[in-house]
Design an enzyme around this catalytic site. Structure first.
Site, PDB file in Angstrom:
ATOM      1  N   HIS A 161      30.394 -68.497 -61.755  1.00 26.34           N
ATOM      2  CA  HIS A 161      29.780 -69.528 -60.913  1.00 26.34           C
ATOM      3  C   HIS A 161      28.498 -70.058 -61.569  1.00 26.34           C
ATOM      4  CE1 HIS A 161      28.346 -71.284 -56.988  1.00 26.34           C
ATOM      5  NE2 HIS A 161      27.187 -71.093 -57.591  1.00 26.34           N
ATOM      6  N   GLU A 162      27.623 -69.131 -61.948  1.00 23.33           N
ATOM      7  CA  GLU A 162      26.371 -69.538 -62.576  1.00 23.33           C
ATOM      8  C   GLU A 162      26.615 -70.143 -63.962  1.00 23.33           C
ATOM      9  OE1 GLU A 162      23.688 -69.677 -60.941  1.00 23.33           O
ATOM     10  OE2 GLU A 162      24.464 -68.603 -59.199  1.00 23.33           O
TER      11      GLU A 162
ATOM     12  N   HIS B 200      27.272 -73.827 -63.555  1.00 21.87           N
ATOM     13  CA  HIS B 200      26.035 -74.618 -63.469  1.00 21.87           C
ATOM     14  C   HIS B 200      25.421 -74.796 -64.855  1.00 21.87           C
ATOM     15  CE1 HIS B 200      25.962 -74.783 -59.163  1.00 21.87           C
ATOM     16  NE2 HIS B 200      25.794 -73.479 -58.990  1.00 21.87           N
TER      17      HIS B 200
END
Length: 398
Positions: A22-23, A26
């Site tokens: 998820h990170e 980003h």
């Protein structure tokens, strides 16, 4: 016990990988647009290990309960150094900031889809088609709910389906004028009846109307219910796919999962009382929300009992849930930042219509009260589910 511990560890590891990706979503989007990414860490708390590559520090922290990607100038209130200022995130066009913000959830969706695709070509996907009211067998008599006619028929026991001429393979189209597209709907209708009722059935290419004298039997709850003495032809629980047709099957099943996840989110408030009751010692409803700990316990049970399909499905569901939850328009979630982006865009468009210049970035300090309320409510909910999963967890087969 060893298998259970292995399952818990594997599921927790799966969650950690999901958060890390998820990170990474980003970070990858931010770097693609040239934004300055200061740090990418898995976990929180004291740093256990880190290294620097280029302008970004990568590392692992002591508490494996999440992660973060530190992008310079994520909001106009973030302090940036003079060399970071030109590449501060808030200076970039709205659409680029939107892509960076949504990239984390998109990563969860892609990961969930890939998990389901691999499941489709290896284990198969759950059959979500409703069970049709197709008769598999006609019993010699009706018995109380929870028993079968194989246990023996009492002298004079009624046999409504047999006496009416229902046969194996008949598809029940309606009962007393009420359409019955699924087995569950047919059973629900029959249970409320007593005495003669008209059954419209398809037998081969012919549609027949048969009169069935519905009997009343005892149900486990002590009440009476209608019964006719038939069993259903159950479809396969899992559907296998090849590498090509698995794409379409996975897309369809993913759509069903999104609907289920969204409905689950909407149902959370009404499930809270049941969670509180479970903490007090009441029976835990298997449909109540769980924390990461609770999900890991279920994953451990699935591995211990060899139900790998449930383990994989739960992991995919968790990814879809996290992805959808993060898009809720509430700070500090990604969806809250996205909502601010679109607010700025709409506000500046309205200002241009009135001949005014674009406004500055939103002052996040004015939103701190709303953010704090959500953080408190969210924290309380997480603590509630965590407590329930410790004192009264949902278990499989126990």
């Amino acid at each position: 016990m060893v298998a259970w511990i292995l399952g818990v560890i594997l599921f927790a590891l799966g969650i950690c990988i999901s958060v890390a990706l998820h990170e990474a979503g980003h970070m990858g989007a931010a770097k693609m647009f040239g934004m300055r990414v200061r740090r990418y860490f898995i976990g929180f708390g004291p740093t256990l290990w880190s290294f620097r590559r280029g302008e970004t520090e990568y590392g692992l922290k002591a508490i494996p309960a999440g992660g973060f990607c530190d992008i310079a100038g994520m909001t106009a209130l973030d302090e940036v150094t003079p060399d970071e200022a030109p590449r501060a995130m808030w200076r970039y066009p709205t659409w680029k900031r939107f892509v960076v913000m949504v990239a984390g959830s998109v990563t969860h969706f892609i990961l969930g889809f890939l998990i389901l695709y691999v499941m489709a070509i290896t284990m198969g996907l759950p059959n979500t088609e409703p069970v049709r009211p197709e008769i598999a067998s006609v019993n010699q008599c009706v018995v109380d709910k929870g028993n079968t006619s194989e246990d023996g028929c009492a002298p004079g026991a009624p046999a409504p389906a047999k006496d009416a001429g229902l046969r194996e393979g008949d598809l029940v189209l309606s009962v007393d004028g009420t359409p019955t597209p699924t087995w569950g709907e047919m059973v629900a209708k029959v249970e409320g009846l007593s005495g003669p009722a008209e059954f419209e059935v398809r037998r081969g290419g012919e549609v027949l109307t048969l009169t069935v004298d519905v009997a009343r039997v005892s149900a486990p709850n002590g009440e009476q219910a209608g019964a006719i003495g038939v069993s259903v032809a159950l479809p396969p629980a899992m559907i296998g796919y090849g590498p090509l047709d698995a794409v379409g099957g996975t897309v369809s099943f993913t759509g069903d999962m999104f609907v289920g996840v969204w409905n689950g989110l909407l149902d959370i408030p009404e499930k809270v009382p049941a969670v509180i009751e479970a903490i007090g010692g009441g029976e835990r409803d298997p449909n109540t929300p769980v924390s990461v700990v609770g999900a890991s316990i279920i994953g451990g049970d699935a591995v211990e009992q060899g139900i790998w399909e449930m383990f994989v499905l739960l992991l995919a569901t968790l990814n879809f849930f996290i992805g959808v939850f993060n898009l809720l328009p509430l700070l500090p979630l990604d969806g809250g930042h996205i909502a601010v982006l679109f607010y700025e865009k709409v506000r500046d468009w309205l200002r241009r219509l009135r001949g005014k210049p674009a406004g500055g970035p939103v002052d996040y300090t004015k939103l701190s009260a709303v953010t704090m309320v959500f953080v408190v409510i969210g924290g309380a909910f997480m603590l509630l589910t965590l407590t329930a999963d410790i004192v009264n967890p949902i278990r499989i087969g126990q």
